[in-house]
Scaffold this active site. Structure first.
Site, mmCIF file in Angstrom:
data_model
loop_
_atom_site.group_PDB
_atom_site.id
_atom_site.type_symbol
_atom_site.label_atom_id
_atom_site.label_comp_id
_atom_site.label_asym_id
_atom_site.label_seq_id
_atom_site.Cartn_x
_atom_site.Cartn_y
_atom_site.Cartn_z
ATOM 1 N N GLY A 15 14.118 94.154 5.200
ATOM 2 C CA GLY A 15 13.677 94.774 6.348
ATOM 3 C C GLY A 15 14.958 95.343 7.148
ATOM 4 O O GLY A 15 15.002 96.301 8.075
ATOM 5 N N ALA B 114 13.823 90.600 6.852
ATOM 6 C CA ALA B 114 13.181 89.661 7.900
ATOM 7 C C ALA B 114 13.526 88.302 7.632
ATOM 8 O O ALA B 114 14.148 88.006 6.634
ATOM 9 C CB ALA B 114 11.626 89.992 7.453
ATOM 10 N N GLU C 129 13.103 92.359 -1.889
ATOM 11 C CA GLU C 129 11.882 91.780 -1.691
ATOM 12 C C GLU C 129 11.233 91.072 -2.974
ATOM 13 O O GLU C 129 10.748 90.180 -2.943
ATOM 14 C CB GLU C 129 10.928 92.395 -0.991
ATOM 15 C CG GLU C 129 10.992 92.651 0.849
ATOM 16 C CD GLU C 129 11.990 93.980 1.003
ATOM 17 O OE1 GLU C 129 12.510 94.494 0.015
ATOM 18 O OE2 GLU C 129 12.066 94.566 2.054
ATOM 19 N N GLU D 95 15.294 98.701 5.546
ATOM 20 C CA GLU D 95 13.945 99.314 6.326
ATOM 21 C C GLU D 95 14.446 99.971 7.636
ATOM 22 O O GLU D 95 14.084 101.110 7.904
ATOM 23 C CB GLU D 95 12.736 98.695 6.074
ATOM 24 C CG GLU D 95 12.390 98.253 4.712
ATOM 25 C CD GLU D 95 11.036 97.626 4.691
ATOM 26 O OE1 GLU D 95 11.148 96.041 5.019
ATOM 27 O OE2 GLU D 95 10.033 97.830 4.418
HETATM 28 N N1 CO8 Z 1 16.531 85.232 6.451
HETATM 29 C C1 CO8 Z 1 16.740 83.853 7.159
HETATM 30 N N2 CO8 Z 1 17.753 83.295 6.804
HETATM 31 C C2 CO8 Z 1 18.731 84.260 6.163
HETATM 32 C C3 CO8 Z 1 18.673 85.231 5.678
HETATM 33 C C4 CO8 Z 1 17.335 85.830 5.710
HETATM 34 N N3 CO8 Z 1 17.032 86.991 5.590
HETATM 35 N N4 CO8 Z 1 19.380 85.939 4.975
HETATM 36 C C5 CO8 Z 1 20.548 85.082 5.226
HETATM 37 N N5 CO8 Z 1 20.072 84.021 5.778
HETATM 38 C C6 CO8 Z 1 20.743 82.477 6.380
HETATM 39 C C7 CO8 Z 1 20.828 81.617 5.076
HETATM 40 O O1 CO8 Z 1 19.817 80.876 4.544
HETATM 41 C C8 CO8 Z 1 22.217 80.976 5.380
HETATM 42 O O2 CO8 Z 1 22.042 80.047 6.372
HETATM 43 P P1 CO8 Z 1 22.143 78.445 6.376
HETATM 44 O O3 CO8 Z 1 23.913 78.870 6.719
HETATM 45 O O4 CO8 Z 1 21.512 77.676 7.173
HETATM 46 O O5 CO8 Z 1 22.296 78.067 4.737
HETATM 47 C C9 CO8 Z 1 23.201 81.903 6.248
HETATM 48 O O6 CO8 Z 1 22.027 82.830 6.660
HETATM 49 C C10 CO8 Z 1 24.223 82.657 5.358
HETATM 50 O O7 CO8 Z 1 23.714 83.163 4.275
HETATM 51 P P2 CO8 Z 1 24.186 82.831 2.846
HETATM 52 O O8 CO8 Z 1 24.708 81.411 2.952
HETATM 53 O O9 CO8 Z 1 22.916 82.945 1.911
HETATM 54 O O10 CO8 Z 1 25.349 83.891 2.470
HETATM 55 P P3 CO8 Z 1 25.739 84.363 1.302
HETATM 56 O O11 CO8 Z 1 27.187 85.236 1.655
HETATM 57 O O12 CO8 Z 1 26.116 83.420 0.171
HETATM 58 O O13 CO8 Z 1 24.695 85.468 0.877
HETATM 59 C C11 CO8 Z 1 23.222 87.269 1.231
HETATM 60 C C12 CO8 Z 1 24.579 86.706 1.542
HETATM 61 C C13 CO8 Z 1 23.339 87.773 -0.456
HETATM 62 C C14 CO8 Z 1 22.969 88.162 2.195
HETATM 63 C C15 CO8 Z 1 22.008 86.162 1.073
HETATM 64 O O14 CO8 Z 1 22.113 85.522 2.141
HETATM 65 C C16 CO8 Z 1 20.577 86.583 0.914
HETATM 66 O O15 CO8 Z 1 20.553 87.130 -0.341
HETATM 67 N N6 CO8 Z 1 19.814 86.771 2.128
HETATM 68 C C17 CO8 Z 1 18.493 87.046 2.010
HETATM 69 C C18 CO8 Z 1 18.305 88.588 1.526
HETATM 70 C C19 CO8 Z 1 16.943 88.956 1.600
HETATM 71 O O16 CO8 Z 1 16.260 88.604 0.554
HETATM 72 N N7 CO8 Z 1 16.270 89.689 2.541
HETATM 73 C C20 CO8 Z 1 14.948 90.338 2.313
HETATM 74 C C21 CO8 Z 1 14.073 89.349 3.121
HETATM 75 S S1 CO8 Z 1 12.226 90.030 3.009
HETATM 76 C C22 CO8 Z 1 12.246 91.298 4.034
HETATM 77 O O17 CO8 Z 1 13.156 91.586 4.539
HETATM 78 C C23 CO8 Z 1 10.944 91.849 4.113
HETATM 79 C C24 CO8 Z 1 10.685 92.995 5.353
HETATM 80 C C25 CO8 Z 1 9.368 93.388 5.412
HETATM 81 C C26 CO8 Z 1 8.543 92.000 5.980
HETATM 82 C C27 CO8 Z 1 7.187 92.466 6.353
HETATM 83 C C28 CO8 Z 1 6.485 91.487 7.356
HETATM 84 C C29 CO8 Z 1 5.820 90.549 6.482
#
Ligand code: CO8
Length: 262
Positions: A113, A68, A136, A116
């Site tokens: 997500g 998400a 998460e 999921e």
């Molecule tokens: N949301 C928003 N932006 C994101 C997300 C995300 N989930 N994942 C990556 N991005 C963005 C980064 O912020 C970055 O943006 P910017 O270039 O502006 O800095 C861009 O994408 C590229 O990402 P990275 O620079 O971080 O790329 P890396 O190669 O260094 O890392 C990763 C890749 C490991 C995938 C890293 O981006 C990461 O850890 N992302 C987050 C993953 C995560 O935690 N996902 C779970 C989110 S919570 C969720 O999904 C809950 C679902 C249920 C919700 C229920 C409703 C409330």
């Protein structure tokens, strides 16, 4: 197909529809507008009888769906968080119960997500470079699109709790070992392999496919004796289809069946 899609690409390839989440700058994170586009698209695919199988994938070669959108999660209140989770659960339920096979072609990160959503699909094929996980907990959150439930059902309680509590990313190979993905293929072949499987599934009897998905999904949530009655009832219902007559006749006539979905 729905109009004005900004974050999804929808292509048709014969009886197969390919849906690509297209926000590569944020690794295809699902924000609310994208989730709503998915909802509208899945509903349209459900009502399009010419579509017999669906592939869902992510744009680019780095990410399937990185979860998400964390920008939205950072702002949520108890009320909006609950609403958001329920909206997401609804969309994933629509995918799970589309009534035709949906293949997740996991081309990179399938986190939170994204994992999921993949679990709500009928089957999962992963690129050998893919990473999966439910991170998460690292954000002080828990899954909200029914990940705690689908993961435990797919890989078992102990393994699900380990993935949920560590928040670790696992490789495609490890996900395959756990039963989280059906197949792992070289990244360069993922699209072709997903398409090949989708074409094969699309050639099967559509009503039988719908009933199999229903029998497994709904049956698993019922007591076993009731699930058996449910299966037997669907078994009886397929006897009314033209496709059953065609399938059995084709076998006896030693030819390939041509299923019409009637
Ligand atoms: N949301 C928003 N932006 C994101 C997300 C995300 N989930 N994942 C990556 N991005 C963005 C980064 O912020 C970055 O943006 P910017 O270039 O502006 O800095 C861009 O994408 C590229 O990402 P990275 O620079 O971080 O790329 P890396 O190669 O260094 O890392 C990763 C890749 C490991 C995938 C890293 O981006 C990461 O850890 N992302 C987050 C993953 C995560 O935690 N996902 C779970 C989110 S919570 C969720 O999904 C809950 C679902 C249920 C919700 C229920 C409703 C409330």
């Amino acid at each position: 197909m729905p109009e004005n899609l900004e974050n999804l690409l929808v292509e048709r390839d014969g009886a197969v529809a390919i849906v690509t989440v297209n926000r590569p700058k944020v690794l295809n994170a699902l924000d609310s507008p994208t989730l709503d586009e998915l909802r509208r698209t899945i509903l349209a695919l459900r009502h399009d009888a010419a579509v017999r199988a669906v592939v869902i994938t992510g744009a680019g070669d780095k990410s399937f769906i990185a979860g998400a959108d964390i920008n939205e999660l950072a702002q949520q209140s108890p009320v909006t968080g609950r609403d958001h989770a329920m909206r997401g659960q609804h969309v994933l339920d629509l995918i799970e119960n589309l009534g035709k096979p949906v293949i997740a072609a996991i081309n990179g990160y399938a986190l939170g997500g994204g994992c999921e959503l993949a679990m709500a699909c009928t089957m999962r094929i992963a690129a050998d470079t893919a990473k999966l996980g439910q991170p998460e907990i690292n954000l002080g959150l828990i899954p909200g699109y029914a990940g705690t439930q689908r993961l435990a059902r797919l890989v078992g309680r102990g393994r699900a709790l380990e993935l949920l509590l560590t928040g670790d990313q696992i490789s495609a190979q490890e996900a395959h070992r756990l039963g989280l993905v059906n197949r792992v293929v070289p990244a360069a072949d993922l699209r072709a392999e997903a398409r090949k499987l989708a074409v094969a599934l699309a050639s099967k009897a559509p009503v039988a496919a719908r009933y199999i998905i229903d029998a497994v999904n709904k049956g698993l949530e019922m007591p076993f004796p009731e699930a058996q009655v449910f299966e037997a009832t669907l078994f009886g219902l397929v006897a009314s289809t033209e496709d059953m007559r065609e399938g059995t006749r084709a076998f006896l006539e030693k030819r390939k069946a041509d299923f019409k979905g009637t």
